[in-house]
Every structure is written in structure tokens, then in C-alpha cells.
Design an enzyme around this catalytic site. Structure first.
Site, PDB file in Angstrom:
ATOM      1  N   SER A   1       0.755  -1.259   0.065  1.00 19.04           N
ATOM      2  CA  SER A   1       0.020   0.021   0.343  1.00 19.04           C
ATOM      3  C   SER A   1       0.904   1.270   0.017  1.00 19.04           C
ATOM      4  O   SER A   1       1.548   1.655  -0.929  1.00 19.04           O
ATOM      5  CB  SER A   1      -0.850   0.132   1.071  1.00 19.04           C
ATOM      6  OG  SER A   1      -1.844   0.793   1.186  1.00 19.04           O
TER       7      SER A   1
ATOM      8  N   ASP B   1      10.248   5.022  -9.829  1.00 23.15           N
ATOM      9  CA  ASP B   1       9.769   5.732 -11.018  1.00 23.15           C
ATOM     10  C   ASP B   1      10.453   7.066 -11.394  1.00 23.15           C
ATOM     11  O   ASP B   1      10.456   7.345 -12.325  1.00 23.15           O
ATOM     12  CB  ASP B   1       8.226   5.962 -11.059  1.00 23.15           C
ATOM     13  CG  ASP B   1       7.450   4.692 -11.374  1.00 23.15           C
ATOM     14  OD1 ASP B   1       8.174   3.417 -11.403  1.00 23.15           O
ATOM     15  OD2 ASP B   1       6.223   4.806 -11.211  1.00 23.15           O
TER      16      ASP B   1
ATOM     17  N   LYS C   1      -0.622  -4.179  -3.541  1.00 23.02           N
ATOM     18  CA  LYS C   1      -1.844  -3.746  -3.086  1.00 23.02           C
ATOM     19  C   LYS C   1      -1.761  -2.272  -3.712  1.00 23.02           C
ATOM     20  O   LYS C   1      -1.235  -1.452  -3.027  1.00 23.02           O
ATOM     21  CB  LYS C   1      -1.816  -3.574  -1.780  1.00 23.02           C
ATOM     22  CG  LYS C   1      -3.414  -3.189  -1.005  1.00 23.02           C
ATOM     23  CD  LYS C   1      -3.565  -3.112   0.305  1.00 23.02           C
ATOM     24  CE  LYS C   1      -4.896  -2.456   0.792  1.00 23.02           C
ATOM     25  NZ  LYS C   1      -4.917  -1.089   0.384  1.00 23.02           N
TER      26      LYS C   1
END
Length: 565
Positions: A294, A305, A319
């Protein structure tokens, strides 16, 4: 020409009206199905309540129906009745009114397992192993851990008398405890490790993790750190906003960290950094494992990223769903999944597709072959649909089977209690080490306790023998099976020696925790942490660190891996 245009407009208008009609029919049908099935459910319950042979308990029966309905969706959509709201608030806020201690079941009674430092239980001297006998004169014998926990919790400022039985003390002890607001720390530990490397363990995103993290980081900066390790292992997540706030400490203002998409427009949101970072350049590694989920994946994924940190460890949980709470009648609440989240590259890390279940109702992870390639800001390849894959993968060490049973049978807990009775003091958490004589004493305790544990080799061998008999190979292989059975014979002493490193490490942490609380236990555990060592080594090798964040290096490593395969 004019008539043609009018006719065309009329046809288009007709199509729109027809579309709206079909849409209306569809909505009406759905509303009818909802009304119909609620009416059927209501009628069935009335029939059961009136005519079933035994008395029906309304709360229990209807709750069973609610839970079954939600179970068909995903494990994160849950109903909390008014009496369960404390659990929901603890999940969201990370705080509750209580004494600040973990309790557990041991030899048929509820005991103190771990008091938290500077909280009521610890300040008044409650210790691990203390058997809880009475609360305000109410006998706790036969009570479950959940029942005792409810009695210990309560309104902040209220007091009660707790009677306990302590090992080595003849008479029961009584403590007058006042419930306080118990805030479980999101940052239980931080320190400067080797070569001016800062280390922050972030265990949760509930409560005020961003503030705790910032305080820890600034304290480490004052101590002269030149690089940072963020430990997100076994961090199951929490508040999305807090993950964004922590990311903002290291990323420029205006960067999108995560965005959400749901059925309704109100759930579509973009979360960006809103202020200048504290330190945009410090080299960072992030430790993750399959327990990182999460909000942990949002933070680690944003760093990956945006090529801001090297992720180390094993693939994260996966998740990619967002939950929101909705108030219900009679003081209850519904925590439901309202959206999916997407990190800067545009990928969603959700690993399990709950919408498309198998015929038996089971669900599985999205196979790697069906995942999609995305790219980091620098052009490195990353994938969706299966958590965050680390930039530097480290094979997870398997927990020995015997260690699992030593934990659940509380043999390590029991030995640590005995050790504390015999040792009023120990060296610092960093210096403490379990001696060979100490481990010998532990082995003797386990051997005398008639300790039993399940061994996977026994199960596999038994299954293999059954298959061999079924397929007609047993006559020719009987001698080999006998030899193998002899080799795999149950030998407790051998297993305790073979896995002594792992067992000693856990015993040491359990003992140190009794003298120096959670921080001491973490200090002890980090002494044998291979992933931490690898993270420190990487941060002290700028060429390798920068290489892992460059697309050329990533492609070269993928090529090497393919050649090895």
C-alpha cells in the site's frame, strides 16, 4: 438541403433519446434487482425468525450475511459495527486509550508480552510474562486475548486495578493503572550506521509518520549523515497523504507522486509534492519485502519511477487499491475500496484481480507474462501488476520450520523470561551476545519440555511413499526408502544445532527487548541483517549506485540475467 439537415438532426436526436431510454431501462432494471433482492433477504430473515426451530440471533445472523457479501469483493472492504470502531480508529490513527502493551496467550492464560517504552504498563513496571489475573476484581481466567484487550482499553484518564502473577514472586502484585492515549510509533528506530549512513525504520503510515520521519531525518542530518537507508520491510501501509509528504522531503515541488481512479469522479485525484524538499540530493536506498504494501509501495514506487532511490530486497506485496470510510447508521462504518492508485510511471501495482475470480471463487496473482512495461523518468523498464520489483533483488531467506514452532509454542518467550529472572542487568543492546552456555541451557529447556514440531521432510517422504506404492515402485525402492527415513529421522538436538544462528538471533532480540524495549530489539536484529549490509555497501559505491539508476545499466543487467538463464 435544409430538409435533409432537419431530417438528419431528427435522426440523431432520436438516437440520443433511444440511448437515454436504453440507459434508463438499464438503470431501472438495476434498481429493480436491488429492491427485489433486499425484499427477498428481508422476507427470508422474517421467516427464519418466526418459524425456525431454534431462536435466531438477529445481530449474528445478519452480520454473517454482511460479511459473506463483502468477502466476495476484496479483503479490504469491511464492515465495522459501533462496538468495533476502536479497531478502525486504531488502524487509521494508530492510537487508542489503554496501557501500551502487547498481550498474548501463554499456558492457558493471558500474559503481558511486550510493554512499550514510556507508556503506562512499562512506567509502572509490568514485565513480559506477567500473568493477568484480575481487572478491578473481575477474574480473567478463561478470557480470550481479545476479551482482555477490550477490558484494558477504555476512555483516556480512567483508572483500574490490575492484579498479576509474576515468575519468582510468591504473592500476586497489584498495579493501579491510568489509561493514556497510546500512539504506536511509526518510526520505532533510527540511527547512524557505518560510514555516516543514516538508517530510519518506518513501520507504519498511520498516526503521524511524516512528522516522525522528518524529526528522525533532521536529527540524523545534525549527526552528519551523507546517505540514507529507509526500511519499509513489513510495513503494511496506511495513509496515502503521509507517503506523499515523506516523498516530498526528497523530491522537487510539483512532482506527481500518485493519482487515483475510481468509479466516481470524486475519487479521481492527483497527489503532488507541494513544497521544496529538505534534501533533494542525498543518496537513498529503500529496503522492501513481500510485507511492504500500500503506502509503502507508493513511496518506494515513486522513488523508483522518478529514479530517486535504489530499491533493495524482494518484490513487494502488490496492493494498488485505495480504501475510504463511509459512516453508517447506528454508529457503524464501512471501509470500502473506492479506487486504484497509479504511481508516476502510470503503472498500478495491484497483484490480485478480485473482479475476475476462478470458478471456485479463488483469486490468483496476475502472471508476469500479462504485465505491461512502463518506464521510469530516466527510461528504465518497470512493470505493473505485481508489486514493486527491487532494482537490486536479494533472495529472501526461508524461516526454518523449527523456528516457527519455537515461536508459536512460546519456547523463546519462556526462555527469555527465565533469563531475566537470573540476570538483573545485561550489557547494552549493541554489545549483548548470547553465550554458548546460554544456548546450551535453552536446548536443555526445550528438550525437557517435550517440544514437538512438524517437519516438511516427513510429510514429503510420506506422500512420496504413497505415490510409489500406488504406481507399483515400492517393492524395488523399499530399501532406498528405509535408508532415506533413517537419514531424515527426527533429531531435535541436530536441528537446534543446525539452525542455531537463526534461533540465537531471535533469542537475543527477545532478551534485549526486556531490558531496552523495542529499540533494543531492533538494534540486536540489525547486527545480523544482510540486506542492511548490502545497502550500506551500495551507498558507499557511487558508481554502482548511479549505474543501477541509469537505463543503460539496467538493460545490461537484464541481458546478463537472460544469458544466465
Amino acid at each position: 438541403m435544409k430538409n435533409f439537415l432537419l431530417k438528419k438532426i431528427a435522426i440523431l436526436a432520436g438516437i440520443v433519446v433511444l440511448g437515454l431510454t436504453f440507459s434508463s431501462f438499464k438503470d431501472d432494471d438495476k434498481n429493480f434487482q436491488v429492491t427485489k433482492n433486499l425484499d427477498v433477504f428481508n422476507s427470508i430473515f422474517k421467516e427464519l425468525d418466526m418459524f425456525y426451530v431454534d431462536t435466531i440471533k438477529p445481530d449474528k445472523s445478519i452480520r454473517t450475511g454482511i460479511d459473506a457479501m463483502l468477502e466476495a469483493l476484496d479483503p479490504y472492504t469491511e464492515y465495522y459495527a459501533e462496538e468495533d470502531m476502536g479497531d478502525l480508529n486504531l488502524m487509521i490513527k494508530g492510537s487508542y486509550g489503554g496501557i501500551g502493551s502487547v498481550i498474548s496467550y501463554y499456558k492457558g492464560r493471558v500474559v503481558i508480552d511486550e510493554p512499550y517504552e514510556n507508556m503506562p504498563a512499562a512506567k509502572l513496571g509490568l514485565k513480559p510474562g506477567d500473568v493477568l489475573l484480575e481487572i478491578d476484581g473481575k477474574d480473567l481466567k478463561g478470557k480470550s486475548v481479545a476479551q482482555v484487550s477490550e477490558l484494558l482499553k477504555g476512555q483516556i484518564g480512567t483508572t483500574f486495578i490490575l492484579k498479576v502473577e509474576r515468575q519468582g514472586v510468591k504473592k500476586p502484585l497489584e498495579f493501579k493503572l491510568t489509561r493514556e492515549s497510546i500512539q504506536i510509533p511509526a518510526v520505532p528506530y533510527y540511527n547512524v550506521e557505518a560510514n555516516n549512513t543514516g538508517y530510519i525504520q518506518l513501520s507504519s503510515f498511520t498516526g503521524k509518520p511524516a512528522k516522525e520521519f522528518k524529526d528522525a531525518f533532521l536529527a540524523l542530518k545534525k549527526r552528519g549523515i551523507t546517505s540514507l537507508i529507509i526500511d519499509l520491510r513489513n510495513n503494511g501501509g496506511g495513509l496515502l497523504d503521509e507517503a506523499v509528504e515523506i516523498a516530498n522531503m526528497f523530491l522537487p515541488k510539483g512532482k506527481e507522486i500518485v493519482y487515483t481512479r475510481g468509479k466516481m469522479k470524486q475519487w479521481d485525484r492527483s497527489y503532488k509534492t507541494t513544497h521544496d524538499p529538505i534534501d533533494p540530493n542525498i543518496p537513498i536506498t529503500v529496503l522492501v519485502n513481500n510485507g511492504s504494501a500500500s503506502a509503502s509501495e507508493i513511496l518506494a514506487g515513486a522513488f523508483q519511477d522518478l529514479d530517486r532511490a535504489v530499491i533493495i530486497g524482494t518484490r513487494t506485496f502488490g496492493k494498488g487499491l485505495v480504501q475510504t470510510t463511509r459512516n453508517l447508521p447506528y454508529g457503524g462504518s464501512l471501509k470500502l475500496t473506492t479506487a486504484k492508485y497509479y504511481i508516476p510511471s502510470g503503472r498500478c501495482v495491484q497483484a490480485i484481480d478480485y473482479k475476475h475470480r476462478n470458478e471456485d471463487g479463488s483469486v490468483g496473482r496476475v502472471p508476469d507474462s500479462l504485465t505491461t512495461v512502463f518506464h521510469t523518468a530516466a527510461g528504465r523498464e518497470v512493470r505493473d501488476g505485481g508489486g514493486i520489483t527491487p532494482d537490486m533483488e536479494i533472495k529472501a531467506e526461508k524461516t526454518p520450520n523449527i523456528l516457527y514452532y519455537l515461536i508459536i509454542d512460546k519456547k523463546i518467550f519462556e526462555y527469555a523470561n527465565d533469563y531475566c529472572v537470573k540476570h538483573p542487568t545485561i550489557p547494552s543492546a549493541q554489545e549483548f551476545a548470547l553465550t554458548d552456555d546460554d544456548y546450551k541451557a535453552f536446548k536443555e529447556m526445550v528438550s525437557k519440555s517435550d517440544f514437538k514440531y512438524d517437519r516438511q521432510s516427513d510429510k514429503v517422504l510420506k506422500n512420496l511413499k504413497e505415490v510409489a506404492e500406488f504406481e507399483g515402485y515400492m517393492d524395488d525402492a523399499s530399501e532406498e526408502f528405509k535408508a532415506l527415513e533413517k537419514k531424515l529421522s527426527h533429531n531435535l538436538d541436530r536441528d537446534l544445532d543446525h539452525f542455531s544462528k537463526d534461533i540465537k538471533s531471535l533469542i537475543s532480540a527477545e532478551i534485549v527487548k526486556r531490558y531496552y524495549y523495542q529499540k533494543g530489539a531492533i538494534t540486536q536484529q540489525l547486527k545480523n541483517d544482510d540486506e542492511l549490509v548490502k545497502a550500506i555497501d551500495l551507498l558507499n559505491n557511487p558508481e554502482k549506485y548511479n549505474g543501477l539508476l541509469s537505463p543503460a545499466k539496467g538493460k545490461q543487467e537484464q541481458k546478463t540475467t537472460a544469458e544466465v538463464k
